[in-house]
Motif scaffolding. Structure first.
Motif, PDB file in Angstrom:
ATOM      1  N   ASP A 113       0.822  -1.219   0.000  1.00  9.92           N
ATOM      2  CA  ASP A 113       0.000   0.000   0.000  1.00  9.92           C
ATOM      3  C   ASP A 113       0.853   1.265   0.000  1.00  9.92           C
ATOM      4  OD1 ASP A 113      -2.368  -1.523   0.096  1.00  9.92           O
ATOM      5  OD2 ASP A 113      -2.240  -1.679   2.273  1.00  9.92           O
ATOM      6  N   CYS A 114       1.961   1.234  -0.720  1.00  7.96           N
ATOM      7  CA  CYS A 114       2.866   2.380  -0.776  1.00  7.96           C
ATOM      8  C   CYS A 114       2.809   3.051  -2.146  1.00  7.96           C
ATOM      9  CB  CYS A 114       4.306   1.951  -0.488  1.00  7.96           C
ATOM     10  SG  CYS A 114       4.605   1.444   1.222  1.00  7.96           S
ATOM     11  N   SER A 115       3.118   4.345  -2.171  1.00  8.55           N
ATOM     12  CA  SER A 115       3.328   5.084  -3.410  1.00  8.55           C
ATOM     13  C   SER A 115       4.826   5.308  -3.560  1.00  8.55           C
ATOM     14  CB  SER A 115       2.594   6.426  -3.377  1.00  8.55           C
ATOM     15  OG  SER A 115       1.194   6.232  -3.341  1.00  8.55           O
ATOM     16  N   ILE A 116       5.390   4.745  -4.615  1.00  6.35           N
ATOM     17  CA  ILE A 116       6.825   4.857  -4.873  1.00  6.35           C
ATOM     18  C   ILE A 116       6.947   5.630  -6.175  1.00  6.35           C
ATOM     19  CG2 ILE A 116       8.966   3.554  -5.204  1.00  6.35           C
ATOM     20  CD1 ILE A 116       7.477   1.225  -3.707  1.00  6.35           C
ATOM     21  N   VAL A 117       7.151   6.937  -6.069  1.00  9.17           N
ATOM     22  CA  VAL A 117       6.974   7.812  -7.224  1.00  9.17           C
ATOM     23  C   VAL A 117       8.115   8.817  -7.352  1.00  9.17           C
ATOM     24  CG1 VAL A 117       4.457   7.595  -7.154  1.00  9.17           C
ATOM     25  CG2 VAL A 117       5.548   9.444  -5.910  1.00  9.17           C
ATOM     26  N   ALA A 129      20.300   2.023 -11.891  1.00  7.83           N
ATOM     27  CA  ALA A 129      19.319   0.959 -12.075  1.00  7.83           C
ATOM     28  C   ALA A 129      18.294   0.978 -10.948  1.00  7.83           C
ATOM     29  CB  ALA A 129      20.018  -0.402 -12.109  1.00  7.83           C
ATOM     30  N   GLY A 130      17.037   0.707 -11.314  1.00 10.08           N
ATOM     31  CA  GLY A 130      15.990   0.606 -10.311  1.00 10.08           C
ATOM     32  C   GLY A 130      15.595   1.951  -9.752  1.00 10.08           C
ATOM     33  N   GLY A 131      14.929   2.757 -10.585  1.00  9.66           N
ATOM     34  CA  GLY A 131      14.510   4.067 -10.101  1.00  9.66           C
ATOM     35  C   GLY A 131      13.573   3.970  -8.911  1.00  9.66           C
ATOM     36  N   GLY A 132      12.608   3.051  -8.973  1.00  9.49           N
ATOM     37  CA  GLY A 132      11.685   2.873  -7.859  1.00  9.49           C
ATOM     38  C   GLY A 132      12.207   1.891  -6.834  1.00  9.49           C
ATOM     39  N   ILE A 133      12.473   0.654  -7.294  1.00  8.32           N
ATOM     40  CA  ILE A 133      12.908  -0.433  -6.412  1.00  8.32           C
ATOM     41  C   ILE A 133      14.000  -1.219  -7.109  1.00  8.32           C
ATOM     42  CG2 ILE A 133      12.213  -2.564  -5.240  1.00  8.32           C
ATOM     43  CD1 ILE A 133       9.348  -1.477  -5.195  1.00  8.32           C
ATOM     44  N   ALA A 134      15.026  -1.622  -6.361  1.00 10.71           N
ATOM     45  CA  ALA A 134      16.032  -2.558  -6.856  1.00 10.71           C
ATOM     46  C   ALA A 134      16.148  -3.701  -5.865  1.00 10.71           C
ATOM     47  CB  ALA A 134      17.380  -1.873  -7.037  1.00 10.71           C
ATOM     48  N   SER A 135      16.052  -4.938  -6.376  1.00  8.33           N
ATOM     49  CA  SER A 135      16.133  -6.127  -5.529  1.00  8.33           C
ATOM     50  C   SER A 135      17.302  -6.978  -5.989  1.00  8.33           C
ATOM     51  CB  SER A 135      14.829  -6.928  -5.615  1.00  8.33           C
ATOM     52  OG  SER A 135      14.948  -8.176  -4.956  1.00  8.33           O
ATOM     53  N   GLY A 136      18.284  -7.159  -5.095  1.00  9.72           N
ATOM     54  CA  GLY A 136      19.445  -7.968  -5.433  1.00  9.72           C
ATOM     55  C   GLY A 136      19.252  -9.432  -5.125  1.00  9.72           C
ATOM     56  N   VAL A 141       8.404  -8.913  -1.227  1.00 11.54           N
ATOM     57  CA  VAL A 141       7.020  -8.888  -1.694  1.00 11.54           C
ATOM     58  C   VAL A 141       6.590  -7.430  -1.834  1.00 11.54           C
ATOM     59  CG1 VAL A 141       4.618  -9.463  -1.183  1.00 11.54           C
ATOM     60  CG2 VAL A 141       6.430 -11.095  -0.628  1.00 11.54           C
ATOM     61  N   VAL A 142       6.126  -7.062  -3.032  1.00 11.43           N
ATOM     62  CA  VAL A 142       5.612  -5.717  -3.293  1.00 11.43           C
ATOM     63  C   VAL A 142       4.135  -5.873  -3.628  1.00 11.43           C
ATOM     64  CG1 VAL A 142       5.893  -3.592  -4.607  1.00 11.43           C
ATOM     65  CG2 VAL A 142       7.872  -5.075  -4.212  1.00 11.43           C
ATOM     66  N   SER A 143       3.266  -5.391  -2.761  1.00 12.16           N
ATOM     67  CA  SER A 143       1.841  -5.678  -2.863  1.00 12.16           C
ATOM     68  C   SER A 143       1.028  -4.392  -2.820  1.00 12.16           C
ATOM     69  CB  SER A 143       1.430  -6.604  -1.705  1.00 12.16           C
ATOM     70  OG  SER A 143       0.036  -6.766  -1.637  1.00 12.16           O
ATOM     71  N   ARG A 144       0.118  -4.239  -3.786  1.00 14.56           N
ATOM     72  CA  ARG A 144      -0.846  -3.136  -3.804  1.00 14.56           C
ATOM     73  C   ARG A 144      -0.163  -1.780  -3.801  1.00 14.56           C
ATOM     74  NH1 ARG A 144      -3.692  -5.940   1.113  1.00 14.56           N
ATOM     75  NH2 ARG A 144      -3.456  -3.878   2.037  1.00 14.56           N
ATOM     76  N   CYS A 145       0.905  -1.650  -4.576  1.00 15.32           N
ATOM     77  CA  CYS A 145       1.663  -0.399  -4.614  1.00 15.32           C
ATOM     78  C   CYS A 145       1.496   0.299  -5.960  1.00 15.32           C
ATOM     79  CB  CYS A 145       3.149  -0.663  -4.366  1.00 15.32           C
ATOM     80  SG  CYS A 145       3.536  -1.155  -2.666  1.00 15.32           S
ATOM     81  N   ILE A 146       1.672   1.608  -5.945  1.00 20.18           N
ATOM     82  CA  ILE A 146       1.772   2.408  -7.162  1.00 20.18           C
ATOM     83  C   ILE A 146       3.245   2.734  -7.364  1.00 20.18           C
ATOM     84  CG2 ILE A 146       1.185   4.588  -8.262  1.00 20.18           C
ATOM     85  CD1 ILE A 146      -1.408   4.573  -6.632  1.00 20.18           C
ATOM     86  N   ILE A 147       3.779   2.324  -8.506  1.00 18.30           N
ATOM     87  CA  ILE A 147       5.185   2.565  -8.835  1.00 18.30           C
ATOM     88  C   ILE A 147       5.171   3.383 -10.120  1.00 18.30           C
ATOM     89  CG2 ILE A 147       7.403   1.471  -9.355  1.00 18.30           C
ATOM     90  CD1 ILE A 147       6.173  -1.021  -7.819  1.00 18.30           C
ATOM     91  N   ALA A 148       5.331   4.683  -9.987  1.00 17.25           N
ATOM     92  CA  ALA A 148       5.040   5.576 -11.108  1.00 17.25           C
ATOM     93  C   ALA A 148       6.061   6.699 -11.216  1.00 17.25           C
ATOM     94  CB  ALA A 148       3.638   6.171 -10.952  1.00 17.25           C
ATOM     95  N   ASP A 149       6.350   7.055 -12.468  1.00 18.02           N
ATOM     96  CA  ASP A 149       7.141   8.251 -12.787  1.00 18.02           C
ATOM     97  C   ASP A 149       8.538   8.215 -12.183  1.00 18.02           C
ATOM     98  OD1 ASP A 149       4.889   9.263 -14.140  1.00 18.02           O
ATOM     99  OD2 ASP A 149       4.097  10.110 -12.288  1.00 18.02           O
ATOM    100  N   ASN A 150       9.090   7.008 -12.038  1.00 16.32           N
ATOM    101  CA  ASN A 150      10.468   6.869 -11.586  1.00 16.32           C
ATOM    102  C   ASN A 150      11.399   6.816 -12.796  1.00 16.32           C
ATOM    103  OD1 ASN A 150       9.991   6.301  -8.559  1.00 16.32           O
ATOM    104  ND2 ASN A 150       8.649   4.828  -9.570  1.00 16.32           N
TER     105      ASN A 150
END
Length: 427
Positions: A113-117, A129-136, A141-150
């Protein structure tokens, strides 16, 4: 910055924080910080605002604003070997070379339930690399999120997944992300996926851009993509992705896939058109998802048509939005082989209280595998917990179809169940 570290001193005076119990933090607003190498044990600048280092207790960070922070990696938040729950936060306008919004390495963090913008993955030490999220690595778990304009200068404008990442992206809207560097780099505008283990489920990926390839998703691995709307190009550089029951802009092989205009409602609203909701038409993604999955609700805000799941971020079982309670299991492929090491991630939502979690396996042989037994865990309405376990497929197990019921109980009484099936192939 805030440093949650059971092995060393903390930058801030968090005298009430203990590494041995679940904590709830609501920081409020956290802006304009720059991490220095002395802030972390990793030897470089990491975690511009918050660094979770080897925190495995499920510490909860919620309802906070993480904005305009910077670091070489993890511009907003760094999760290293940690499993915090980051819920209902706004993570915006942070900068880093790798994981401008969030960097996850090891552990099993839950971001919900996060906004990652509007985070900026800039070129730093040959990264971007990974403007919003980077996972090595690890079971993010990324659930019910808005990942926008990164923005990721080199790759992965929205999300970047390394080969060892076991990320599970569920019910997310990924839109308006971009990757481009001097016109010579820029791949995977929405998602850049190198992982064989990642899953993308009931998500909408649309209107992202990349100046080289894969404006929606670029793949160099074998992730599993199900029940999605990808209104961008999917570019497979290498690997064997499993894409099923997904609406795409260009033809993709796989059961249940369709090529059609998804008929979004428009004006930045990525919900599906439906006549009963005042739309001018009917989206072909309605009731077109996996037949074994039902919409958690039927309304103009969620599932449309009948009970069969819709494709995209506003369909499916809700990843806990309205399931009451529910257990979901990610990271189990449809086919497994001898010698495989599985790392299932269990997402439990709205369970109330439970003190045991067991996997009841039926098939060519029946067995019970304990997953958790200990002090009661309370999962309040709207909250979730994540557990990660390792399962090894050994030669003594007969081949065939296996069903697994993951049961949560409290003092021996049934609470909830999650179910998955897999086929063990015979060499």
């Amino acid at each position: 910055m805030l440093r949650f570290d059971p092995k060393g001193p903390r930058k801030n005076d968090l005298s009430s924080w203990r590494p041995d119990v679940v904590q709830i933090w609501s920081i409020g607003e956290f802006r304009a910080n720059w991490a220095t190498a002395s802030d972390t044990r990793v030897g470089y600048t990491a975690g511009g605002a918050i660094a979770f280092l080897d925190v495995t207790d499920g510490t909860l960070l919620r309802s906070s604003i993480i904005e305009s922070n910077s670091a070489a990696t993890g511009g907003g938040i760094l999760c290293e070997g940690s499993s915090p729950h980051i819920v209902g936060c706004e993570i915006a306008r942070n900068g880093a070379g790798f994981g401008a919004g969030i960097r996850s390495e090891g552990g099993a963090p839950l971001i919900q339930d996060c906004s990652i913008v509007s985070n900026q993955g800039v070129v730093y030490s040959a990264e971007g690399a990974g403007g919003g999220i980077a996972s090595g690595s690890g079971g993010l778990v990324v659930s019910r999120c808005i990942i926008a304009d990164n923005y990721g200068a080199d790759t992965g404008g929205g999300i970047f997944l390394w080969p060892e990442s076991r990320a599970h992206i569920v019910q997310c809207l990924i839109t308006g992300n971009d990757t481009c560097w001097c016109g010579t780099f820029g791949s995977g505008g929405g998602i850049m996926c190198h992982s064989d283990f990642a899953t993308i489920t009931n998500s909408t990926i649309a209107d992202n851009s990349a100046c080289i390839s894969g404006d929606g998703i670029e793949i160099s691995g074998s992730p599993t993509i199900t029940n999605c709307v990808v209104w961008n190009r999917i570019y497979v550089r290498r690997g064997n992705p499993r894409i099923t029951y997904t609406l795409t802009k260009h033809p993709r092989s796989g059961e249940g896939n369709i090529v059609a205009d998804p008929r979004f409602r428009g004006g930045g609203d990525y919900r599906l058109q439906a006549l009963e909701c005042g739309g001018p038409g009917i989206s072909p993604a309605i009731d077109a998802g996996h037949p074994g999955v039902e919409d958690a609700d039927l309304s103009c805000d969620w599932g449309l048509g009948g009970s069969r799941s819709d494709m995209g971020a506003f369909g499916g079982d809700g990843a806990g939005i309205r399931c009451n309670p529910c257990i979901q299991v990610f990271g189990i492929p449809e086919m497994v082989e001898y010698g495989d090491v599985l790392n299932p991630v269990i997402l439990a939502t709205n369970l109330g209280t439970f003190d045991a979690l067991v996997a009841v396996v039926t098939g060519p042989i029946d067995t019970t595998i304990p997953l958790y037994r200990g002090p009661p865990i309370d999962v309040a309405p709207g909250d979730s917990v994540v557990l990660e376990r390792e399962l090894r497929i050994v030669p003594s197990i007969p081949a065939g179809l296996y069903r697994c019921d993951v049961d949560a109980t409290l003092r021996g009484e049934f609470v909830s169940r999650g179910v998955f099936e897999t086929i063990l192939q015979d060499d």
